[in-house]
Design an enzyme around this catalytic site. Structure first.
Site, PDB file in Angstrom:
ATOM      1  N   ARG A 106       0.827  -1.210   0.000  1.00 60.51           N
ATOM      2  CA  ARG A 106       0.000   0.000   0.000  1.00 60.51           C
ATOM      3  C   ARG A 106       0.859   1.258   0.000  1.00 60.51           C
ATOM      4  O   ARG A 106       0.540   2.226  -0.702  1.00 60.51           O
ATOM      5  CB  ARG A 106      -0.919  -0.012   1.212  1.00 60.51           C
ATOM      6  CG  ARG A 106      -1.983   1.076   1.230  1.00 60.51           C
ATOM      7  CD  ARG A 106      -3.067   0.815   0.188  1.00 60.51           C
ATOM      8  NE  ARG A 106      -2.842   1.500  -1.059  1.00 60.51           N
ATOM      9  CZ  ARG A 106      -3.369   1.133  -2.207  1.00 60.51           C
ATOM     10  NH1 ARG A 106      -4.150   0.064  -2.276  1.00 60.51           N
ATOM     11  NH2 ARG A 106      -3.137   1.809  -3.308  1.00 60.51           N
ATOM     12  N   LYS A 141       1.204  25.018  -3.340  1.00 65.03           N
ATOM     13  CA  LYS A 141      -0.011  24.321  -2.901  1.00 65.03           C
ATOM     14  C   LYS A 141       0.250  22.813  -2.901  1.00 65.03           C
ATOM     15  O   LYS A 141      -0.249  22.059  -3.729  1.00 65.03           O
ATOM     16  CB  LYS A 141      -1.189  24.685  -3.805  1.00 65.03           C
ATOM     17  CG  LYS A 141      -1.582  26.157  -3.697  1.00 65.03           C
ATOM     18  CD  LYS A 141      -2.726  26.506  -4.629  1.00 65.03           C
ATOM     19  CE  LYS A 141      -3.100  27.982  -4.513  1.00 65.03           C
ATOM     20  NZ  LYS A 141      -4.187  28.367  -5.448  1.00 65.03           N
ATOM     21  N   LYS A 173       2.412  39.960  -2.021  1.00 63.90           N
ATOM     22  CA  LYS A 173       1.006  39.805  -2.390  1.00 63.90           C
ATOM     23  C   LYS A 173       0.183  40.901  -1.715  1.00 63.90           C
ATOM     24  O   LYS A 173       0.724  41.808  -1.061  1.00 63.90           O
ATOM     25  CB  LYS A 173       0.524  38.407  -2.008  1.00 63.90           C
ATOM     26  CG  LYS A 173       1.409  37.292  -2.586  1.00 63.90           C
ATOM     27  CD  LYS A 173       0.890  35.916  -2.279  1.00 63.90           C
ATOM     28  CE  LYS A 173      -0.271  35.571  -3.179  1.00 63.90           C
ATOM     29  NZ  LYS A 173      -0.675  34.147  -3.029  1.00 63.90           N
ATOM     30  N   GLU A 201       2.996  40.243  -7.064  1.00 64.74           N
ATOM     31  CA  GLU A 201       1.675  39.947  -7.612  1.00 64.74           C
ATOM     32  C   GLU A 201       0.934  41.255  -7.883  1.00 64.74           C
ATOM     33  O   GLU A 201       0.792  42.089  -6.987  1.00 64.74           O
ATOM     34  CB  GLU A 201       0.885  39.093  -6.623  1.00 64.74           C
ATOM     35  CG  GLU A 201      -0.520  38.738  -7.082  1.00 64.74           C
ATOM     36  CD  GLU A 201      -1.281  37.976  -6.018  1.00 64.74           C
ATOM     37  OE1 GLU A 201      -1.153  36.745  -5.971  1.00 64.74           O
ATOM     38  OE2 GLU A 201      -1.988  38.637  -5.215  1.00 64.74           O
ATOM     39  N   ASP A 222      -2.123  38.467 -11.883  1.00 69.60           N
ATOM     40  CA  ASP A 222      -3.100  37.601 -11.237  1.00 69.60           C
ATOM     41  C   ASP A 222      -4.526  37.848 -11.732  1.00 69.60           C
ATOM     42  O   ASP A 222      -5.011  38.987 -11.732  1.00 69.60           O
ATOM     43  CB  ASP A 222      -3.037  37.809  -9.721  1.00 69.60           C
ATOM     44  CG  ASP A 222      -3.843  36.783  -8.957  1.00 69.60           C
ATOM     45  OD1 ASP A 222      -3.767  35.592  -9.301  1.00 69.60           O
ATOM     46  OD2 ASP A 222      -4.560  37.170  -8.016  1.00 69.60           O
TER      47      ASP A 222
END
Length: 285
Positions: A106, A141, A173, A201, A222
């Site tokens: 597994r 991410k 950001k 950004e 963006d």
């Protein structure tokens, strides 16, 4: 077998993974089902295969799982890392102790299925923008603890890695801008801190010049529509690399790539790629 990635300890990964299944390392309680049902001297053969077209990644890691349980296992890896295979292709053959192979099965399959799914999705996106000059990037991410492996898989699928973490490039950001007061001031603070790579950004065209004048080295455009992106790329005029992000999927990425951006970042490569259908069938000798 030699499998090395920067910032990744394969032995530690194998041991910590087994600790989840077998009880805490180094003493491991064990696979109580296989130990009760499968004779200790049973020998199994096995074939791992891809049930659909896929870019295969992770076989050396799967090998490490099997060898950790049976050092004498015979393993034949049948395809290269990052190779695209047709449905029904055998990718690994193995022969060893039945209990050991079942115990490692597994963990080995989970890893190959997950990394192959990421690489296969990345390859699909790369194919979609072929000939445009744009380069596909991944993002941060990623599943905590698996970033190095997941970013390795995106590379095997033909993408390039964005920054590996918070340490190797600044990315300014909206929250940073809000605290600094404006985009130019945020960039100037990063420049003053001696940071070489400063990604900024921007979600409006009027933010471009202030960011560039302050010292941005890379602009992330963006959530801009293709028509706006095209104008932004023209305005930037090659002064720094350009990257598009937001709203990118297989239906939109070609139009985005054709605006002239240098890079397109896609979070779903690591965040949402489905596991590949990789199977492993055993038979007792």
């Amino acid at each position: 077998m030699t499998f090395k990635l920067n910032r990744f300890d394969l032995d530690a990964f194998v041991q910590s993974t087994f600790a989840e299944d077998l009880g805490p390392a180094p003493d491991f309680v064990g696979d109580i089902t296989s130990e009760a049902v499968i004779p200790a001297d049973a020998i199994f053969t096995g074939v791992m295969d891809s049930r659909h077209e896929a870019v295969i990644v992770g076989l050396p890691i799967a090998e490490a799982f099997f060898r950790a349980r049976d050092p004498h296992v015979e393993i034949e890896i049948l395809v290269e890392e990052g190779e695209k295979v047709a449905a029904g292709t055998d990718v690994m053959r193995l022969k060893g102790g039945g209990q050991a192979l079942l115990t490692a099965e597994r963990s080995a399959l989970n890893t190959v299925q997950h990394l192959t799914g990421i690489a296969t999705m990345a390859h699909t996106y790369v194919d979609r923008i072929a000939g445009t000059g744009a380069t596909l990037l991944d993002t941060r991410k990623t599943i905590p603890g698996l970033r190095v492996l997941e970013k390795y898989a995106t590379r095997m699928g033909g993408a390039q890695n964005h920054r590996m973490g918070l340490w190797d490039a600044a990315m300014i950001k909206d929250n940073h801008v809000a605290v600094a007061g404006d985009i130019g001031e945020a960039v100037r603070r990063a420049v003053a801190a001696g940071i070489e790579r400063i990604i900024v950004e921007v979600d409006r065209v009027d933010q471009i010049e202030p960011a560039l004048e302050a010292g941005a080295t890379h602009l992330l455009l963006d959530n801009m529509e293709p028509s706006v992106l095209r104008g932004a790329v023209t305005l930037i005029g090659g002064r720094v690399p350009t990257e598009a992000s937001g709203g990118v999927n297989l239906d939109t990425i070609r139009d985005i790539a054709e605006t002239g951006v240098d890079f397109i970042s896609v979070g779903r490569l690591t965040q949402s790629a489905p596991a590949a259908d990789i199977g492993l069938d055993f038979a007792q000798v």
